[in-house]
Scaffold this motif. Structure first.
Motif, mmCIF file in Angstrom:
data_model
loop_
_atom_site.group_PDB
_atom_site.id
_atom_site.type_symbol
_atom_site.label_atom_id
_atom_site.label_comp_id
_atom_site.label_asym_id
_atom_site.label_seq_id
_atom_site.Cartn_x
_atom_site.Cartn_y
_atom_site.Cartn_z
ATOM 1 N N SER A 257 0.808 -1.225 0.000
ATOM 2 C CA SER A 257 0.000 0.000 0.000
ATOM 3 C C SER A 257 0.841 1.275 0.000
ATOM 4 O O SER A 257 0.289 2.370 0.025
ATOM 5 N N PHE A 258 2.164 1.143 -0.040
ATOM 6 C CA PHE A 258 2.995 2.358 -0.053
ATOM 7 C C PHE A 258 3.669 2.522 -1.408
ATOM 8 O O PHE A 258 4.058 1.548 -2.039
ATOM 9 N N ASN A 259 3.808 3.787 -1.816
ATOM 10 C CA ASN A 259 4.449 4.043 -3.110
ATOM 11 C C ASN A 259 5.955 3.873 -3.055
ATOM 12 O O ASN A 259 6.582 3.573 -4.056
ATOM 13 N N ASN A 260 6.520 4.132 -1.891
ATOM 14 C CA ASN A 260 7.973 3.985 -1.760
ATOM 15 C C ASN A 260 8.326 3.839 -0.284
ATOM 16 O O ASN A 260 7.474 3.985 0.596
ATOM 17 N N VAL A 261 9.614 3.588 -0.041
ATOM 18 C CA VAL A 261 10.052 3.282 1.321
ATOM 19 C C VAL A 261 9.957 4.508 2.243
ATOM 20 O O VAL A 261 9.743 4.388 3.452
ATOM 21 N N TRP A 262 10.047 5.690 1.659
ATOM 22 C CA TRP A 262 9.941 6.922 2.453
ATOM 23 C C TRP A 262 8.527 7.080 3.005
ATOM 24 O O TRP A 262 8.326 7.487 4.142
ATOM 25 N N GLU A 263 7.582 6.749 2.134
ATOM 26 C CA GLU A 263 6.173 6.826 2.561
ATOM 27 C C GLU A 263 5.893 5.812 3.667
ATOM 28 O O GLU A 263 5.169 6.090 4.618
ATOM 29 N N LEU A 264 6.482 4.629 3.495
ATOM 30 C CA LEU A 264 6.298 3.580 4.510
ATOM 31 C C LEU A 264 6.847 4.059 5.863
ATOM 32 O O LEU A 264 6.181 3.954 6.902
ATOM 33 N N ALA A 265 8.044 4.639 5.828
ATOM 34 C CA ALA A 265 8.660 5.114 7.073
ATOM 35 C C ALA A 265 7.807 6.210 7.705
ATOM 36 O O ALA A 265 7.577 6.226 8.918
ATOM 37 N N GLU A 266 7.301 7.093 6.867
ATOM 38 C CA GLU A 266 6.482 8.209 7.370
ATOM 39 C C GLU A 266 5.197 7.683 8.024
ATOM 40 O O GLU A 266 4.787 8.145 9.090
ATOM 41 N N HIS A 267 4.594 6.699 7.365
ATOM 42 C CA HIS A 267 3.345 6.138 7.880
ATOM 43 C C HIS A 267 3.553 5.512 9.264
ATOM 44 O O HIS A 267 2.806 5.786 10.205
ATOM 45 N N TYR A 268 4.588 4.675 9.371
ATOM 46 C CA TYR A 268 4.785 3.984 10.651
ATOM 47 C C TYR A 268 5.330 4.922 11.733
ATOM 48 O O TYR A 268 5.123 4.671 12.916
ATOM 49 N N THR A 269 5.995 5.997 11.314
ATOM 50 C CA THR A 269 6.435 6.980 12.307
ATOM 51 C C THR A 269 5.206 7.699 12.882
ATOM 52 O O THR A 269 5.079 7.863 14.104
ATOM 53 N N ALA A 270 4.303 8.096 11.986
ATOM 54 C CA ALA A 270 3.086 8.785 12.455
ATOM 55 C C ALA A 270 2.264 7.858 13.351
ATOM 56 O O ALA A 270 1.727 8.279 14.384
ATOM 57 N N ALA A 271 2.187 6.586 12.960
ATOM 58 C CA ALA A 271 1.417 5.621 13.763
ATOM 59 C C ALA A 271 2.059 5.454 15.145
ATOM 60 O O ALA A 271 1.371 5.386 16.160
ATOM 61 N N PHE A 272 3.385 5.424 15.144
ATOM 62 C CA PHE A 272 4.103 5.282 16.418
ATOM 63 C C PHE A 272 3.822 6.485 17.323
ATOM 64 O O PHE A 272 3.522 6.335 18.510
ATOM 65 N N GLU A 273 3.891 7.682 16.740
ATOM 66 C CA GLU A 273 3.661 8.887 17.547
ATOM 67 C C GLU A 273 2.233 8.894 18.104
ATOM 68 O O GLU A 273 1.993 9.323 19.233
ATOM 69 N N GLN A 274 1.323 8.390 17.311
ATOM 70 C CA GLN A 274 -0.067 8.327 17.771
ATOM 71 C C GLN A 274 -0.210 7.316 18.923
ATOM 72 O O GLN A 274 -0.855 7.598 19.938
ATOM 73 N N ASP A 275 0.427 6.149 18.774
ATOM 74 C CA ASP A 275 0.354 5.142 19.841
ATOM 75 C C ASP A 275 1.021 5.656 21.111
ATOM 76 O O ASP A 275 0.560 5.391 22.226
ATOM 77 N N TRP A 276 2.099 6.379 20.942
ATOM 78 C CA TRP A 276 2.829 6.972 22.074
ATOM 79 C C TRP A 276 1.879 7.868 22.869
ATOM 80 O O TRP A 276 1.818 7.813 24.097
ATOM 81 N N GLN A 277 1.117 8.675 22.141
ATOM 82 C CA GLN A 277 0.186 9.580 22.818
ATOM 83 C C GLN A 277 -1.004 8.819 23.396
ATOM 84 O O GLN A 277 -1.485 9.141 24.477
ATOM 85 N N ARG A 278 -1.462 7.810 22.670
ATOM 86 C CA ARG A 278 -2.597 7.033 23.192
ATOM 87 C C ARG A 278 -2.229 6.383 24.526
ATOM 88 O O ARG A 278 -3.054 6.292 25.423
ATOM 89 N N LEU A 279 -0.991 5.920 24.633
ATOM 90 C CA LEU A 279 -0.569 5.295 25.897
ATOM 91 C C LEU A 279 -0.073 6.331 26.893
ATOM 92 O O LEU A 279 0.466 5.991 27.937
ATOM 93 N N ASN A 280 -0.249 7.604 26.518
ATOM 94 C CA ASN A 280 -0.021 8.703 27.459
ATOM 95 C C ASN A 280 1.430 8.807 27.930
ATOM 96 O O ASN A 280 1.678 9.053 29.116
ATOM 97 N N LEU A 281 2.354 8.615 27.012
ATOM 98 C CA LEU A 281 3.758 8.849 27.363
ATOM 99 C C LEU A 281 4.055 10.320 27.128
ATOM 100 O O LEU A 281 3.517 10.923 26.191
#
Ligand code: AMP
Ligand code: ZN
Length: 493
Positions: free
Chosen positions: A102-126
């Motif tokens: 589902s990603f056009n390139n590896v940069w997009e993949l990295a960006e997607h999982y970085t954003a997801a990580f930041e969201q999970d970080w906030q969801r777990l209230n770190l």
């Protein structure tokens, strides 16, 4: 709080010792961050929560904290976790996987999982780190570090890359106990590369003009090694010698061992004064792995309806220096406690009754004991027990709660929240995460699961597989666990 001592187990000296800061009252702390090739799992977050609790405890002791948590978005190879510098880049591999389509390139993949990580970080209230540097944004410094290490005689160039010569650094192996003797045996089983002087030597730079993320360097096109990224980013934001460095137990070797070798060779100074490693999270008594079907990301659990604060609570319920067993029961218990805090929080906000402060002194003492427990090598079970005792005292007052008692209760809950992050979230988006409602009737899923179990019993594996595929097409993923089959609605960010 100035008189309290913050003690933590130090992996290097193998003892619990006071956490000392080079500048009094200012902690400079680096925690290895995620490799963004996939969604972070709850084991990863167990390690990040150790870091979060250290930050919170230090702040409660009135220290200033500079906390760096990096993003590894290039260079972490599949072989790096066991030996050195072999295998595929985890991000490249992920791009070629099914999810990667589902990603056009590896940069997009990295960006997607970085954003997801930041969201999970906030969801777990770190709490947010002061800096969240990306490896890909510090490549110039990594190239300069590799050049510097060659010049100083610690590294050498080959046709395939630039390697750090482990023999040039006699202290290599001090942190993990993987001495050079042990290493010769360990590494040989994994990879033999004739370009290296010694098999244990690890890459600072990999020459590769086919790699999907590549930079030009004096050594030609290529990409940096995983270990040099952290040495460079720690130095950039925290200086030559840092107070504290953390990661999961698997980071101890080779990652942290290599960081020490690089950083100390570069600066001629001690790299880090205190090392903290979190033991692995297990699920239902077993190592978490995709093949066992007991592998959970934060968003998997949220999609199943788990409250993010309850996930946090369950993940910090055990001592970080011991393996933690994550179970459904543990999550349910955590949820019940989170509800207690919510009720207590509501109660103290709605009081009209005049009277004395019946709670202040006891709550003050309980807070102090919770902080003491955390300052004593992050004894979270005791800290959580003291905090809960306070919440229960507030709840027990019920309608008898007076205005002054409620004020003490509110102060207690606020301070416990600053310390443990379990009363309410600091992030708006995390306040009301809606579990992704399954598009499919749960009853239908359950009946399909039962049908599949029957099919498996009668050895009709084709039918069993067909049911799995059928549900998969509806966005429902099945997981076989030792206690039966579970399902999750596949989440999307
Ligand atoms: P990675 O994304 O693989 O670079 O890992 C990010 C962090 O999670 C590292 O500090 C790892 O040591 C840590 N980690 C990985 N698996 C687990 C686990 N099962 N339990 C605790 N920490 C883990
Ligand atoms: Zn690192």
């Amino acid at each position: 709080m100035g008189d309290k001592i913050f003690r933590l187990y130090d992996t290097m000296s193998k003892q619990v010792k006071p956490l000392e800061t080079r500048e009094p009252g200012h902690l400079r702390f680096y925690a290895c961050g995620p490799t963004v090739y996939s969604y972070a799992h709850i084991g990863n977050f167990r390690s990040f929560l150790t870091a979060d609790l250290i930050v919170r405890t230090a702040k409660a002791l009135d220290w200033k904290v500079t906390f760096v948590n990096n993003i590894t978005d290039v260079g972490h190879l599949t072989g790096d976790d066991v030996a050195d510098s072999e295998g595929e880049d985890k991000l490249e591999k992920a791009l070629r996987s099914k999810e990667g389509e589902s990603f056009n390139n590896v940069w997009e993949l990295a960006e997607h999982y970085t954003a997801a990580f930041e969201q999970d970080w906030q969801r777990l209230n770190l709490q947010e780190p002061n800096v969240r540097p990306k490896a890909t944004q510090h490549v110039r410094q990594q190239i300069l570090a590799a050049e510097d290490l060659i010049e100083k005689g610690f590294a050498y160039e080959t046709p395939t890359g630039v390697y750090y010569s482990v023999e040039s650094f006699p202290k290599y192996g001090k942190l993990s106990g993987n001495t050079q003797e042990n290493l010769r045996q360990a590494v040989r089983e994994v990879v033999v590369d004739d370009n290296k002087r010694a098999q244990a030597d690890f890459a600072l730079w990999k020459k590769d003009d086919h790699h999907l993320m590549q930079w030009y360097s004096p050594f030609g096109w290529g990409f940096p090694g995983w270990h040099i990224e952290c040495s460079v980013m720690a130095r950039e934001y925290l200086g030559d010698t840092i107070d504290l460095h953390s990661g999961g137990e698997d980071n101890m070797f080779p990652h942290h061992e290599c960081e020490i070798a690089q950083s100390e060779a570069l600066t001629g100074k001690p790299f880090c004064n205190h090392w903290v490693h979190t033991r692995f999270l297990q699920v239902n008594g077993e190592k978490m792995s995709k093949s066992l079907g007991n592998f959970y990301t934060v968003r998997d659990l949220i999609a199943k309806g788990a409250d993010p604060l309850a996930i946090r609570y369950a993940l910090i319920s055990g001592i970080y220096g011991k393996p933690l067993n994550f179970t459904d029961q543990g999550l349910r218990d955590a949820q019940a406690n989170i509800e207690r805090y919510r009720k207590a929080d509501e109660l103290v906000a709605n009081v009209t009754k005049e009277g004395e402060d019946k709670l202040g002194a006891t709550l003050e003492e309980l807070y102090d004991q919770a902080l003491d427990a955390l300052a004593n090598d992050l004894n979270t079970p005791v800290a959580l027990a003291k905090a809960l005792e306070g919440a229960r005292l507030i709840l027990r007052e019920g309608e008898d709660l007076t205005i002054p008692s409620a004020a003490s209760g509110k102060r207690f809950l606020d301070r416990i929240n600053d310390l443990l992050g379990i009363v309410r979230s600091s992030y708006e988006m995390a306040e009301a995460p809606k579990p992704a409602a399954p598009q499919v009737d749960p009853q239908l899923i359950e009946s399909k699961i039962a049908e599949r179990a029957e099919a498996k019993k009668s050895k009709d594996f084709a039918r069993a597989d067909a049911i799995r595929t059928e549900l998969d097409a509806l966005g429902i993923e099945l997981r076989d666990t030792p206690t039966g089959t579970e399902w999750v609605a596949k989440s999307s960010i």
